[in-house]
Write a protein that holds these residues in place. Structure first.
Motif, mmCIF file in Angstrom:
data_model
loop_
_atom_site.group_PDB
_atom_site.id
_atom_site.type_symbol
_atom_site.label_atom_id
_atom_site.label_comp_id
_atom_site.label_asym_id
_atom_site.label_seq_id
_atom_site.Cartn_x
_atom_site.Cartn_y
_atom_site.Cartn_z
ATOM 1 N N UNK A 262 0.826 -1.208 0.000
ATOM 2 C CA UNK A 262 0.000 0.000 0.000
ATOM 3 C C UNK A 262 0.864 1.262 0.000
ATOM 4 N N UNK A 263 1.943 1.271 0.798
ATOM 5 C CA UNK A 263 2.825 2.439 0.830
ATOM 6 C C UNK A 263 3.515 2.641 -0.515
ATOM 7 N N UNK A 264 3.907 1.533 -1.166
ATOM 8 C CA UNK A 264 4.503 1.666 -2.503
ATOM 9 C C UNK A 264 3.494 2.236 -3.492
ATOM 10 N N UNK A 265 2.238 1.793 -3.372
ATOM 11 C CA UNK A 265 1.192 2.330 -4.260
ATOM 12 C C UNK A 265 0.955 3.815 -3.986
ATOM 13 N N UNK A 266 0.967 4.204 -2.698
ATOM 14 C CA UNK A 266 0.795 5.619 -2.362
ATOM 15 C C UNK A 266 1.933 6.447 -2.954
ATOM 16 N N UNK A 267 3.159 5.942 -2.841
ATOM 17 C CA UNK A 267 4.310 6.654 -3.392
ATOM 18 C C UNK A 267 4.176 6.813 -4.903
ATOM 19 N N UNK A 268 3.815 5.734 -5.584
ATOM 20 C CA UNK A 268 3.678 5.789 -7.036
ATOM 21 C C UNK A 268 2.546 6.729 -7.446
ATOM 22 N N UNK A 269 1.433 6.662 -6.714
ATOM 23 C CA UNK A 269 0.287 7.519 -7.052
ATOM 24 C C UNK A 269 0.628 8.986 -6.886
ATOM 25 N N UNK A 270 1.249 9.333 -5.774
ATOM 26 C CA UNK A 270 1.585 10.739 -5.540
ATOM 27 C C UNK A 270 2.614 11.235 -6.548
ATOM 28 N N UNK A 271 3.590 10.383 -6.898
ATOM 29 C CA UNK A 271 4.607 10.816 -7.867
ATOM 30 C C UNK A 271 3.959 11.084 -9.227
ATOM 31 N N UNK A 272 3.106 10.193 -9.660
ATOM 32 C CA UNK A 272 2.434 10.401 -10.946
ATOM 33 C C UNK A 272 1.524 11.630 -10.901
ATOM 34 N N UNK A 273 0.852 11.829 -9.783
ATOM 35 C CA UNK A 273 -0.076 12.954 -9.683
ATOM 36 C C UNK A 273 0.666 14.281 -9.703
ATOM 37 N N UNK A 305 -2.973 -0.363 -17.040
ATOM 38 C CA UNK A 305 -2.600 -1.419 -16.085
ATOM 39 C C UNK A 305 -2.169 -0.822 -14.752
ATOM 40 N N UNK A 306 -1.400 0.274 -14.786
ATOM 41 C CA UNK A 306 -0.995 0.909 -13.542
ATOM 42 C C UNK A 306 -2.173 1.470 -12.770
ATOM 43 N N UNK A 307 -3.144 2.037 -13.494
ATOM 44 C CA UNK A 307 -4.337 2.572 -12.839
ATOM 45 C C UNK A 307 -5.103 1.456 -12.133
ATOM 46 N N UNK A 308 -5.254 0.317 -12.797
ATOM 47 C CA UNK A 308 -5.968 -0.803 -12.183
ATOM 48 C C UNK A 308 -5.202 -1.340 -10.970
ATOM 49 N N UNK A 309 -3.861 -1.393 -11.081
ATOM 50 C CA UNK A 309 -3.063 -1.897 -9.958
ATOM 51 C C UNK A 309 -3.181 -0.989 -8.745
ATOM 52 N N UNK A 310 -3.151 0.316 -8.968
ATOM 53 C CA UNK A 310 -3.271 1.247 -7.834
ATOM 54 C C UNK A 310 -4.653 1.174 -7.202
#
Length: 466
Positions: A262-273, A305-310
């Motif tokens: 979950x923390x990795x997903x949060x990091x990836x989401x915030x970086x992309x955003x 695919x990244x959107x679905x994974x997040x």
């Protein structure tokens, strides 16, 4: 009763001819007279040459002839586009005409130029007359008022007729006061006349109104576009990050692996955003000129695919069925359709995260837009079905269908807040000629979007029609 009304009307009348607005209009007229001076000096030279080389200013008839020639000269220069813009600024500041009654910008059409030329000639012509009176009347009025008290004035040959030092000294003061009153009334009347004519001659033409409406529509379109991008990018990210953080907090002690995911997903989401937000802010600052270092807009082929994974990392089960159909690969979709489809899917998942209460089923497919009834007709209509298939096989559609069990915010009961995301999704589809439907369907909440792809597919940069 009549006496009281008369007493009230006197100050009101004096305010109209001596108030601040009347004085500003007087200044406006004086400026008009000053602007006519170059035309007048040029005209008096020509008149003097035609009259035999005399000084036109030494002759009253020749002076008025030069004035009559100077006004058409001023009107000829009034067709210049910037004259209207300059005149509008002066009228707003000095004549008290509301700004919404006047046109914006320079005159572009010949109809607007002709109206501006008429205004320019009136302003300068009437202003020159009032300016001349303002220069000549006050000194003569002062002389007439002081005539009974100064013997030396009566011995000086000034003026002519009743308006001269030879006039009856006891009548002269009244004549002087009358001259001043006439000057004030003429200036006030001329100023009021120009203020009344300004909206007629300097007001917006139909072409001006159309241009203003197009400009407002373009500004509104840009604002709506930025609002959609911010809502879809930032709104989805905040919803996903919030749910991921909540899920991680709940299993912090029992499932460390899920917490790390979950923390990795949060990091990836915030970086992309952050990258998407920087792109949107760049558009806001620089217009439609995208910066070379700006992050590319997300698409189905590169980012689905990244959107679905997040989304799954937030604890929501997502079942996705993808069928590129005739195009064979999402990378073959027209670029604009791929971008808008990604945003629509993103908005649907955001709604499911915020308002849903169960697993999400997503189906994305490319189909041929053909009449299903004709295609499934019997043997007696086989020829008609074949013809319909041949005619419509080139018209493909991208269909997005997303369903999930309704929660407290989705379902038959109307929502009390939000709705901007669905409206933005509908606007995105409308830009491509498609449509979006959202609402309860067979006990579930369904979002369905159909985007036409045109007759072919284009890779990355280009195909597709808006």
């Amino acid at each position: 009763m009549r006496t009281g009304a008369w007493a009230v009307g006197i100050p009101a009348g004096l305010g109209r001819v001596l108030g601040s607005r009347a004085r500003l209009r007087w200044v406006h007229l004086i400026l008009g007279g000053a602007l006519l001076m170059p035309y007048f000096l040029l005209a008096q030279v020509f008149v003097g040459v035609l009259a035999g080389g005399v000084n036109a200013l030494a002759s009253t008839p020749l002076t008025f002839i030069a004035y009559g020639v100077s006004v058409p000269l001023a009107a000829a220069t009034g067709v210049l586009g910037l004259v209207r813009q300059m005149s509008v600024v002066a009228v707003r500041a000095l004549c008290g005409v509301p700004g919404e009654q006047l046109a914006e910008g320079p005159a572009r059409s010949w109809a607007a130029r002709a109206r501006t030329a008429a205004w320019w000639s009136l302003h300068l012509g009437i202003g020159a007359l009032v300016s001349g009176m303002s220069l000549a009347v006050p000194p003569m009025a002062v002389v007439l008022i002081l005539l009974p008290f100064l013997t030396a004035l009566r011995e000086m040959p000034v003026g002519s007729g009743w308006l001269s030092t030879a006039a009856d000294p006891y009548v002269a003061p009244f004549l002087g006061i009358g001259l001043l009153a006439v000057l004030v009334l003429c200036a006030a009347g001329a100023g009021a006349l120009l203020a009344r004519l300004a909206p007629v001659l300097l007001g917006p033409t139909p072409a001006d109104r159309l241009a203003a409406a197009e400009e407002r529509a373009a500004d509104l379109a840009v604002r709506n576009r930025l609002a959609r991008e911010l809502h879809d990018a930032v709104g989805h990210a905040l919803s996903a990050v919030t749910l991921q953080a909540v899920a991680a907090r709940r299993v912090l002690d029992s499932d460390p692996a899920f917490v790390r995911e979950a923390l990795a997903a949060i990091e990836d989401t915030t970086r992309r955003t952050v990258g998407e937000l920087d792109t949107v802010l760049g558009l806001l600052r620089d217009g439609d000129q995208a910066r070379p270092d700006a992050a590319p807009a997300p698409t189905l082929a590169a980012d689905l695919d990244g959107l679905l994974a997040r989304t799954r990392a937030a604890g929501t089960t997502v079942t996705a069925r993808q069928d590129p159909g005739p195009v064979g690969d999402w990378a073959q979709l027209p670029a604009i359709a791929s971008r808008e489809a990604y945003r629509i899917v993103q908005e649907g998942l955001s709604n499911a995260l915020r308002h849903g209460a169960g697993p999400v089923e997503l189906r994305i497919a490319v189909t041929d837009a053909r009449d299903a009834g004709d295609a499934s007709a019997g043997k007696d209509s086989a020829h008609r079905a074949h013809r319909a298939l041949r005619e419509h096989s080139a018209h493909r559609e991208l269909e997005i269908t997303m369903t999930n069990p309704p929660g407290s915010g989705e379902g038959p009961a109307p929502r009390t807040t939000g709705g901007r995301g669905l409206r933005g999704a509908a606007e995105r589809a409308a830009l491509l000629g498609g449509r979006v439907e959202a609402g309860p369907h067979e006990g579930l909440w369904r979002l369905r979007a159909v985007l036409p792809l045109g007759g072919g597919s284009g890779r990355g940069s280009g195909g597709g029609s808006r």
